[in-house]
Design a protein around this motif. Sequence first.
Motif, PDB file in Angstrom:
ATOM      1  N   GLN A   1       0.821  -1.207   0.000  1.00  0.00           N
ATOM      2  CA  GLN A   1       0.000   0.000   0.000  1.00  0.00           C
ATOM      3  C   GLN A   1       0.862   1.268   0.000  1.00  0.00           C
ATOM      4  OE1 GLN A   1      -3.437  -0.047  -0.281  1.00  0.00           O
ATOM      5  NE2 GLN A   1      -2.979  -2.211  -0.636  1.00  0.00           N
ATOM      6  N   PRO A   2       0.377   2.339  -0.648  1.00  0.00           N
ATOM      7  CA  PRO A   2       1.091   3.623  -0.641  1.00  0.00           C
ATOM      8  C   PRO A   2       1.165   4.181   0.773  1.00  0.00           C
ATOM      9  CG  PRO A   2      -0.571   3.573  -2.366  1.00  0.00           C
ATOM     10  CD  PRO A   2      -0.827   2.385  -1.494  1.00  0.00           C
ATOM     11  N   VAL A   3       2.249   4.862   1.093  1.00  0.00           N
ATOM     12  CA  VAL A   3       2.405   5.501   2.400  1.00  0.00           C
ATOM     13  C   VAL A   3       2.969   6.892   2.207  1.00  0.00           C
ATOM     14  CG1 VAL A   3       2.724   3.338   3.677  1.00  0.00           C
ATOM     15  CG2 VAL A   3       4.702   4.497   2.697  1.00  0.00           C
ATOM     16  N   ASP A   4       2.730   7.745   3.181  1.00  0.00           N
ATOM     17  CA  ASP A   4       3.249   9.107   3.156  1.00  0.00           C
ATOM     18  C   ASP A   4       4.773   9.057   3.186  1.00  0.00           C
ATOM     19  OD1 ASP A   4       4.104  11.732   3.894  1.00  0.00           O
ATOM     20  OD2 ASP A   4       2.124  12.124   4.712  1.00  0.00           O
ATOM     21  N   CYS A   5       5.414   9.778   2.290  1.00  0.00           N
ATOM     22  CA  CYS A   5       6.883   9.747   2.234  1.00  0.00           C
ATOM     23  C   CYS A   5       7.527  10.347   3.473  1.00  0.00           C
ATOM     24  CB  CYS A   5       7.379  10.480   0.985  1.00  0.00           C
ATOM     25  SG  CYS A   5       6.892  12.219   0.868  1.00  0.00           S
ATOM     26  N   ASN A   6       6.749  11.102   4.267  1.00  0.00           N
ATOM     27  CA  ASN A   6       7.297  11.694   5.495  1.00  0.00           C
ATOM     28  C   ASN A   6       7.413  10.700   6.632  1.00  0.00           C
ATOM     29  OD1 ASN A   6       7.834  14.574   5.155  1.00  0.00           O
ATOM     30  ND2 ASN A   6       5.671  14.728   4.615  1.00  0.00           N
ATOM     31  N   VAL A   7       6.707   9.581   6.532  1.00  0.00           N
ATOM     32  CA  VAL A   7       6.683   8.643   7.662  1.00  0.00           C
ATOM     33  C   VAL A   7       7.150   7.257   7.239  1.00  0.00           C
ATOM     34  CG1 VAL A   7       4.898   9.886   8.915  1.00  0.00           C
ATOM     35  CG2 VAL A   7       4.236   8.182   7.210  1.00  0.00           C
ATOM     36  N   LEU A   8       8.113   7.190   6.354  1.00  0.00           N
ATOM     37  CA  LEU A   8       8.603   5.892   5.886  1.00  0.00           C
ATOM     38  C   LEU A   8       9.358   5.155   6.989  1.00  0.00           C
ATOM     39  CD1 LEU A   8       9.932   6.626   2.281  1.00  0.00           C
ATOM     40  CD2 LEU A   8       7.727   5.691   2.976  1.00  0.00           C
ATOM     41  N   ASN A   9       9.081   3.881   7.104  1.00  0.00           N
ATOM     42  CA  ASN A   9       9.804   3.011   8.023  1.00  0.00           C
ATOM     43  C   ASN A   9      10.913   2.339   7.208  1.00  0.00           C
ATOM     44  OD1 ASN A   9      10.718   0.787   9.540  1.00  0.00           O
ATOM     45  ND2 ASN A   9       8.750   0.585  10.579  1.00  0.00           N
ATOM     46  N   LYS A  10      12.141   2.620   7.537  1.00  0.00           N
ATOM     47  CA  LYS A  10      13.250   2.101   6.738  1.00  0.00           C
ATOM     48  C   LYS A  10      13.325   0.572   6.739  1.00  0.00           C
ATOM     49  CE  LYS A  10      16.228   6.154   6.888  1.00  0.00           C
ATOM     50  NZ  LYS A  10      17.590   6.679   7.172  1.00  0.00           N
ATOM     51  N   ALA A  11      12.700  -0.064   7.719  1.00  0.00           N
ATOM     52  CA  ALA A  11      12.743  -1.519   7.793  1.00  0.00           C
ATOM     53  C   ALA A  11      11.755  -2.174   6.837  1.00  0.00           C
ATOM     54  CB  ALA A  11      12.454  -1.972   9.220  1.00  0.00           C
ATOM     55  N   SER A  12      10.691  -1.450   6.473  1.00  0.00           N
ATOM     56  CA  SER A  12       9.656  -2.084   5.653  1.00  0.00           C
ATOM     57  C   SER A  12       9.180  -1.247   4.470  1.00  0.00           C
ATOM     58  CB  SER A  12       8.435  -2.421   6.525  1.00  0.00           C
ATOM     59  OG  SER A  12       7.909  -1.233   7.114  1.00  0.00           O
ATOM     60  N   ASP A  13       9.572   0.003   4.426  1.00  0.00           N
ATOM     61  CA  ASP A  13       9.052   0.891   3.380  1.00  0.00           C
ATOM     62  C   ASP A  13      10.111   1.262   2.348  1.00  0.00           C
ATOM     63  OD1 ASP A  13       6.762   0.805   4.850  1.00  0.00           O
ATOM     64  OD2 ASP A  13       7.065   2.770   5.798  1.00  0.00           O
ATOM     65  N   GLY A  14       9.637   1.852   1.286  1.00  0.00           N
ATOM     66  CA  GLY A  14      10.530   2.306   0.225  1.00  0.00           C
ATOM     67  C   GLY A  14       9.722   2.969  -0.863  1.00  0.00           C
ATOM     68  N   ALA A  15      10.052   2.679  -2.096  1.00  0.00           N
ATOM     69  CA  ALA A  15       9.325   3.296  -3.200  1.00  0.00           C
ATOM     70  C   ALA A  15       9.271   2.361  -4.392  1.00  0.00           C
ATOM     71  CB  ALA A  15       9.984   4.610  -3.603  1.00  0.00           C
ATOM     72  N   TRP A  16       8.189   2.472  -5.121  1.00  0.00           N
ATOM     73  CA  TRP A  16       8.035   1.808  -6.411  1.00  0.00           C
ATOM     74  C   TRP A  16       8.333   2.865  -7.443  1.00  0.00           C
ATOM     75  CZ3 TRP A  16       3.032   0.925  -9.500  1.00  0.00           C
ATOM     76  CH2 TRP A  16       3.265   0.013 -10.541  1.00  0.00           C
ATOM     77  N   LEU A  17       9.342   2.626  -8.251  1.00  0.00           N
ATOM     78  CA  LEU A  17       9.817   3.644  -9.186  1.00  0.00           C
ATOM     79  C   LEU A  17       9.687   3.137 -10.617  1.00  0.00           C
ATOM     80  CD1 LEU A  17      13.000   5.768  -8.583  1.00  0.00           C
ATOM     81  CD2 LEU A  17      12.364   5.033 -10.862  1.00  0.00           C
ATOM     82  N   LEU A  18       8.942   3.860 -11.422  1.00  0.00           N
ATOM     83  CA  LEU A  18       8.770   3.526 -12.834  1.00  0.00           C
ATOM     84  C   LEU A  18       9.284   4.671 -13.692  1.00  0.00           C
ATOM     85  CD1 LEU A  18       6.046   2.456 -11.182  1.00  0.00           C
ATOM     86  CD2 LEU A  18       5.427   1.646 -13.459  1.00  0.00           C
ATOM     87  N   TYR A  19       9.786   4.352 -14.879  1.00  0.00           N
ATOM     88  CA  TYR A  19      10.244   5.405 -15.778  1.00  0.00           C
ATOM     89  C   TYR A  19      10.155   4.939 -17.233  1.00  0.00           C
ATOM     90  CZ  TYR A  19      14.532   2.625 -15.996  1.00  0.00           C
ATOM     91  OH  TYR A  19      15.426   1.603 -16.175  1.00  0.00           O
ATOM     92  N   SER A  20      10.092   5.915 -18.110  1.00  0.00           N
ATOM     93  CA  SER A  20      10.145   5.664 -19.554  1.00  0.00           C
ATOM     94  C   SER A  20      11.147   6.631 -20.157  1.00  0.00           C
ATOM     95  CB  SER A  20       8.773   5.862 -20.206  1.00  0.00           C
ATOM     96  OG  SER A  20       7.881   4.840 -19.831  1.00  0.00           O
ATOM     97  N   LEU A  21      12.100   6.100 -20.893  1.00  0.00           N
ATOM     98  CA  LEU A  21      13.137   6.903 -21.538  1.00  0.00           C
ATOM     99  C   LEU A  21      12.799   7.096 -23.018  1.00  0.00           C
ATOM    100  CD1 LEU A  21      16.163   4.929 -20.061  1.00  0.00           C
ATOM    101  CD2 LEU A  21      15.516   7.248 -19.386  1.00  0.00           C
ATOM    102  N   TYR A  22      13.126   8.271 -23.539  1.00  0.00           N
ATOM    103  CA  TYR A  22      12.908   8.570 -24.961  1.00  0.00           C
ATOM    104  C   TYR A  22      14.156   9.248 -25.511  1.00  0.00           C
ATOM    105  CZ  TYR A  22       8.053   8.048 -23.402  1.00  0.00           C
ATOM    106  OH  TYR A  22       6.890   7.581 -22.839  1.00  0.00           O
ATOM    107  N   TRP A  23      14.669   8.746 -26.626  1.00  0.00           N
ATOM    108  CA  TRP A  23      15.880   9.330 -27.190  1.00  0.00           C
ATOM    109  C   TRP A  23      16.019   8.995 -28.674  1.00  0.00           C
ATOM    110  CZ3 TRP A  23      15.638   4.633 -24.952  1.00  0.00           C
ATOM    111  CH2 TRP A  23      16.392   3.585 -25.510  1.00  0.00           C
ATOM    112  N   GLN A  24      16.899   9.750 -29.334  1.00  0.00           N
ATOM    113  CA  GLN A  24      17.206   9.502 -30.736  1.00  0.00           C
ATOM    114  C   GLN A  24      18.435   8.605 -30.835  1.00  0.00           C
ATOM    115  OE1 GLN A  24      16.704  13.101 -33.442  1.00  0.00           O
ATOM    116  NE2 GLN A  24      16.981  14.119 -31.469  1.00  0.00           N
TER     117      GLN A  24
END
Length: 214
Positions: free
Chosen positions: A170-193
Amino acid sequence: MKNSGYSLPGAMVILAIVTLVIFGFLKSQGYTVQVQNMIKSKRGVQDAKQAFEGELINAFRNNACFIPSTGLANVAIGTIGSMKYSDNVLNGVVTSKVVPGSMIGKLSEAKARCAKPRPPNTTPAIAANAHRYFCVEFTAGPSSPVGSFLSRGGSFAEVYIESRNFQTGQPVDCNVLNKASDGAWLLYSLYWQAATPEGVFWQSHSGAMNVSAQ
C-alpha cells in the motif's frame, strides 16, 4: 594453335569471380561494423540506464519527499551527462516529423503528460504525498556512451515514484517511511534519438524497480 596466355573471355570470368569475392568481403565487413555499432549502442544504453537509475535512487534515499523541480534542478550522472527537471520536454522538436511514425503518438502524449506534473510542484503538499510524477531532460557529457539516451539532444524521461509499504503493497506518506519495511516503487520511460543503419530514429525504453528507504 594453342594460346600461351589467358583468353579474353577467360580473363573476364576470373575478373568477375575476383570482383564477387571482394564485394562479398567488403559487404561482410560492413555488416560486421554495423553489428559492432549496434552492440556498442545497446551497451551504451545499459550503462547510461544504470547510472540514471542510480541517481534517482540517491535522490529518493537522500530525501524521500524530494521536490523534483529543486531536487533535480541539475544533477550530474557521473561524467556521462546530467539531468534536470522539465515540464517542457521536446522543445523545438516537430513531433509530426518524428521517425519512425509509430513514435509520433508516444512522444506527443508524453510531452502533454510532462507539462502536468503530479502533484503540482507549486503546492507544498507535494512533500506529504505518496505519489509523484515528473519529467527530466538529459544533457550529454564528455564521455556519454555511444548510442545511449545521453549521446544526443532532445532525450528525456518520464518518472513516477510511489512511496509504499513493501509488506502490504500500500502507498504511504513519504514523510513517515519506516526504513525496515518501506521504500518506493519507481517507474520510468526513456525517450531518445538513436543512430541505426537506416538513419536516426526515436526509441523508448521503460523500466521499474523497488527501492528501499534505507
